[in-house]
Motif scaffolding. Structure first.
Motif, PDB file in Angstrom:
ATOM      1  N   ARG A   1      44.655  58.845  40.906  1.00 60.12           N
ATOM      2  CA  ARG A   1      44.794  59.715  42.067  1.00 60.12           C
ATOM      3  C   ARG A   1      44.018  61.027  41.900  1.00 60.12           C
ATOM      4  NH1 ARG A   1      50.694  61.402  44.643  1.00 60.12           N
ATOM      5  NH2 ARG A   1      49.889  62.204  46.616  1.00 60.12           N
TER       6      ARG A   1
ATOM      7  N   TYR B   1      64.153  55.082  44.104  1.00 58.05           N
ATOM      8  CA  TYR B   1      64.912  56.115  44.806  1.00 58.05           C
ATOM      9  C   TYR B   1      66.302  55.650  45.244  1.00 58.05           C
ATOM     10  CZ  TYR B   1      60.921  59.289  45.464  1.00 58.05           C
ATOM     11  OH  TYR B   1      59.895  60.178  45.274  1.00 58.05           O
TER      12      TYR B   1
ATOM     13  N   ASP C   1      61.755  58.111  39.637  1.00 59.72           N
ATOM     14  CA  ASP C   1      60.770  58.382  40.673  1.00 59.72           C
ATOM     15  C   ASP C   1      60.874  59.883  40.957  1.00 59.72           C
ATOM     16  OD1 ASP C   1      58.864  58.315  42.650  1.00 59.72           O
ATOM     17  OD2 ASP C   1      59.639  56.508  43.598  1.00 59.72           O
TER      18      ASP C   1
HETATM   19  C1  BGC Z   1      56.478  57.375  44.755  1.00 61.35           C
HETATM   20  C2  BGC Z   1      55.994  56.874  43.419  1.00 61.35           C
HETATM   21  C3  BGC Z   1      54.914  57.764  42.893  1.00 61.35           C
HETATM   22  C4  BGC Z   1      55.463  59.178  42.783  1.00 61.35           C
HETATM   23  C5  BGC Z   1      54.478  60.190  42.250  1.00 61.35           C
HETATM   24  C6  BGC Z   1      56.857  58.842  44.691  1.00 61.35           C
HETATM   25  O1  BGC Z   1      57.067  59.339  45.961  1.00 61.35           O
HETATM   26  O2  BGC Z   1      57.564  56.615  45.200  1.00 61.35           O
HETATM   27  O3  BGC Z   1      55.535  55.550  43.549  1.00 61.35           O
HETATM   28  O4  BGC Z   1      54.450  57.301  41.669  1.00 61.35           O
HETATM   29  O5  BGC Z   1      55.858  59.607  44.076  1.00 61.35           O
HETATM   30  O6  BGC Z   1      53.502  60.478  43.171  1.00 61.35           O
END
Ligand code: BGC
Length: 717
Positions: free
Chosen positions: A77, A226, A258
């Motif tokens: 990312r 979550y 998470d």
């Molecule tokens: C997502 C995860 C993600 C994390 C960090 C959460 O909202 O559910 O899959 O890795 O954010 O960005």
């Protein structure tokens, strides 16, 4: 060498390498002991929670660096720095791989390894220790906004694909993080929905992918989801984390939450949460010390309410992952956005595309005779890499479908029409339809590139996001008036092909009978447009297969017909039980639009000579041959399903238990042997609380799709 000597040498070699690994592990544990002894309680607790958006603290005094994580499943990312906003002027535009459902649609575990290696290497280059993927939640409902990130409705297929991905990532000295443990099967209400399912559904459907990730893939970290499970939040769920993950599966790594998924301090401490992640944007700046696993934990230990050994275990796991991720050694520097990496993205995209329908061989297009093509639809020119939520990546570049077509067939005249507007609630306008119809009329062929969209970023995605985090689709229909558009275009030009850019099934009932060619292209990564064009023009023969059933209408899908979705009073009961996906459609005889495992080719395959043999070790071998009986080179995914004849218990009509992808030249045959282990015949017996095997006859079904069984044989157990 004689065979016996060879076997002996091999056994010694295996023995030595196992010893070396065990020795390495022992050394690591010794070093960890030493570090823990030197750490203060404050330093230990500091490691148990985030200290910025994607990091947790190290102990600089002892040379322990921060643990640096990054999303996500199909690329590293964009750089967030220590806060939540993305940094500018950094080199964070790299390889954008096809999404999870695309990777799985290749049915090629070796590509999983390649994919993982790319991701691991790019994460390494960017200084990350943990990459937050793969996502492997079961596709329970077509509406889940995150299905695109996941792999399948089938636990066996997930188990096979996930192991390669993890091994690939971890071979680069970076840890994978399999997510979201467990039952995060919808995004609506994800922060509190309490999932209830039978023990059998848990064991047979929802757990196997995670088990394979831990036991076979040796994944270093797992992310708790979550939602709740049987009344308790998953991230600190005693049953899921302590009993199953760390107990039964023997998981030795980090269970991280998470982002913001911890809700209870004592449960997190005692029920196995090792690391509390999340972003603190606090009114006066971040204060990570006030996290559940923050400063208060120091007091709890000092006042005797929490034994220090519980904290030590969490620290040990974090350090273990650091050692396994070569955080301390920094060996290979990794590689970023390289030609080799992009070639993998392309290969995966090529093998992921599923040819759903091809009446009268409308495809492939012949670049010699096709002089003009109408390219209609907003997805023909849309870039997707920054969409979808946390899985967004900045791509070095991204080839759209229209660009791909122009690259591969540059002499063709392209008559382009937007077709529809991407805006939630938008309907087909007569002007746009008219423009599309005119483009189609004056072209030899019309290609409509439609489907869903990802939404671009957190701020605006509610307007137009369908395949995206934190949102589910309102229904399974194509949005923005696409049904009317397709109907009008196909009327204007019967040579119309619909290309769907989606993360899963869509309702095609309005037009599928009239359209000769339908292709699922998913979100194909940076080279997706080139791969699609090569498939459309026959340079690449499609070999992808559906990993999820495409129902005709949403109401046909089991979570909606039998189960609860999205739940009532914050509880979702999975009454459809083990009948997820094709297990439901086949057992209840509901005809899908396109079946699990389906995918056409430009050639044909013949299946012959099935032999079903019992081996001495309790395994059953299914041996058969596949021949390419057509005129072009192509790939086929041979699938083996198991059915219990006259079962005494409720069972699915058949279950996938083996597959192999083969590539064959015209006329070429290959004999395939698929081993069915004893587990392939088992079911989870709730009365005995364990796995059981019914005695009697089992039918072994072999074919190219769950609804295209070509051979069958019986074995008695
Ligand atoms: C997502 C995860 C993600 C994390 C960090 C959460 O909202 O559910 O899959 O890795 O954010 O960005």
């Amino acid at each position: 060498m004689k065979v016996i000597t060879k076997v002996f040498v091999l056994l010694i070699a295996v023995g030595i390498s196992m010893n070396v690994a065990a020795q390495q592990d022992q050394n690591i544990e010794k070093q960890i002991d030493g570090l823990i002894k030197k750490m203060t309680l404050e330093e230990k607790v500091g490691m148990l929670h985030a200290n910025s958006s994607f990091t947790s603290a190290g102990v600089p005094r002892l040379g322990i660096p921060e643990l640096v994580t990054s999303d996500g499943p199909h690329g590293v990312r964009a750089e967030h720095g220590r806060g939540w906003s993305q940094l500018k002027n950094v080199n964070d535009s790299g390889t954008y791989l096809p999404v999870g459902i695309a990777l799985a649609s290749t049915w090629n575990p070796e590509l999983g390894v390649e994919f993982g290696k790319v991701l691991g290497s790019e994460a390494k280059f960017r200084g990350k220790s943990v990459i937050l993927g793969p996502g492997i939640n079961i596709m329970r409902t077509p509406l889940n906004g995150r299905n695109f990130e996941y792999q399948s409705e089938d636990p066996y297929l997930i188990s096979k694909m996930v192991v390669g991905y993890i091994k690939g990532v971890q071979s680069q000295g970076v840890s994978a993080c399999v997510k979201h443990y467990l039952a995060n099967n919808q995004e609506i209400d994800r922060n509190y929905v309490d999932v209830r399912m039978s023990e059998r559904a848990l064991r047979e459907i929802y757990l196997p992918g995670f088990k394979a990730a831990v036991v076979e893939g040796q994944v270093n970290s797992v992310m708790g989801s979550y939602n709740k499970f049987r009344g308790q939040y998953c991230t600190h769920n005693e049953y899921l984390v302590n009993k199953i993950l760390k107990g039964e599966f023997g998981f030795q790594g980090i269970l991280m939450s998470d982002w913001g998924a911890v809700h209870n301090r004592m449960e997190a401490i005692f029920n196995g949460t090792d690391l509390e992640m999340g972003t603190d944007l606090g009114p006066v700046g971040p204060n990570y010390g006030k996290f559940y696993m923050g400063d208060t934990v120091v007091t709890l230990v000092r006042t005797g309410k929490v034994p220090e050994s519980v904290i030590d275990d969490k620290v040990r796991r974090i350090l273990r992952v650091m050692f396994k991720s070569s955080v301390f050694t920094k060996e290979s520097p990794g590689e970023y956005g390289s030609e080799a990496h992009i070639a993998v993205a392309k290969k995966v995209a090529e093998e992921s595309i599923v040819l759903l329908k091809n009446d009268q061989n409308i495809l492939p297009l012949n670049s010699g005779s096709v002089k003009s093509v109408a390219v209609i639809g907003a997805n023909a020119v849309r870039k997707n890499s920054m969409g979808g939520g946390s899985s967004q990546v900045k791509a070095k570049y991204e080839i759209t479908p229209l660009e791909g077509l122009k690259n591969i067939a540059s002499d063709v005249t392209y008559n382009v029409a937007q077709g529809y507007e991407i805006k939630r609630g938008a309907v087909a306008t007569p002007e746009m339809i008219q423009e599309a119809v005119e483009a189609a009329k004056k072209s030899d062929v019309a290609i409509i590139v439609g489907g869903f969209t990802h939404g671009y970023n957190y701020a605006v995605w509610s307007d137009n996001a369908f395949d995206a985090e934190d949102t589910d689709k309102p229904n399974m229909k194509l949005p923005f008036g696409q049904d009317e558009l397709i109907k009008a275009v196909v009327k204007a030009n019967p040579k119309t092909i619909v290309v769907l850019v989606t993360g899963g099934p869509v309702d095609m009932t309005a037009w599928v009978k009239d359209v000769k060619g339908v292709v699922s292209a998913w979100y194909g990564g940076m080279e997706g447009g080139n791969a699609l064009a090569e498939v459309l023009f026959g340079k690449v023969n499609p070999s992808g297969k559906l990993t999820v059933t495409f129902p005709k209408v949403l109401e046909d899908s089991p979570a909606h017909k039998l189960g609860d979705y999205p739940g009532k009073d914050k509880v979702a009961v999975y009454n459809e039980d083990i009948f997820v996906g094709y297990r439901y459609f086949d057992t209840y005889k509901v005809e899908p639009q396109f079946a699990f495992g389906h995918g056409l080719s430009y050639t044909t395959f013949d299946y012959k000579n099935l032999k079903v043999e019992k081996a001495a070790n309790g395994e059953v071998n299914a041996i058969f041959s596949v021949t390419n009986t057509g005129k072009v080179f192509g790939g086929e995914v041979a699938q083996v399903y198991v059915r219990k004849n006259k079962s005494q218990i409720k069972r699915a009509d058949k279950e996938l238990k083996g597959f192999e992808k083969v590539f064959l030249q015209p006329g070429e045959s290959k004999t395939i042997t698929l081993k069915l282990t004893p587990e392939a015949f088992q079911y989870f017996d709730e009365k005995q609380n364990g796995w059981a095997t019914e005695k009697g006859d089992y039918t072994i079904l072999v074919g190219g799709a769950s609804n295209a069984i070509r051979l069958n044989g019986v074995v008695n157990l």
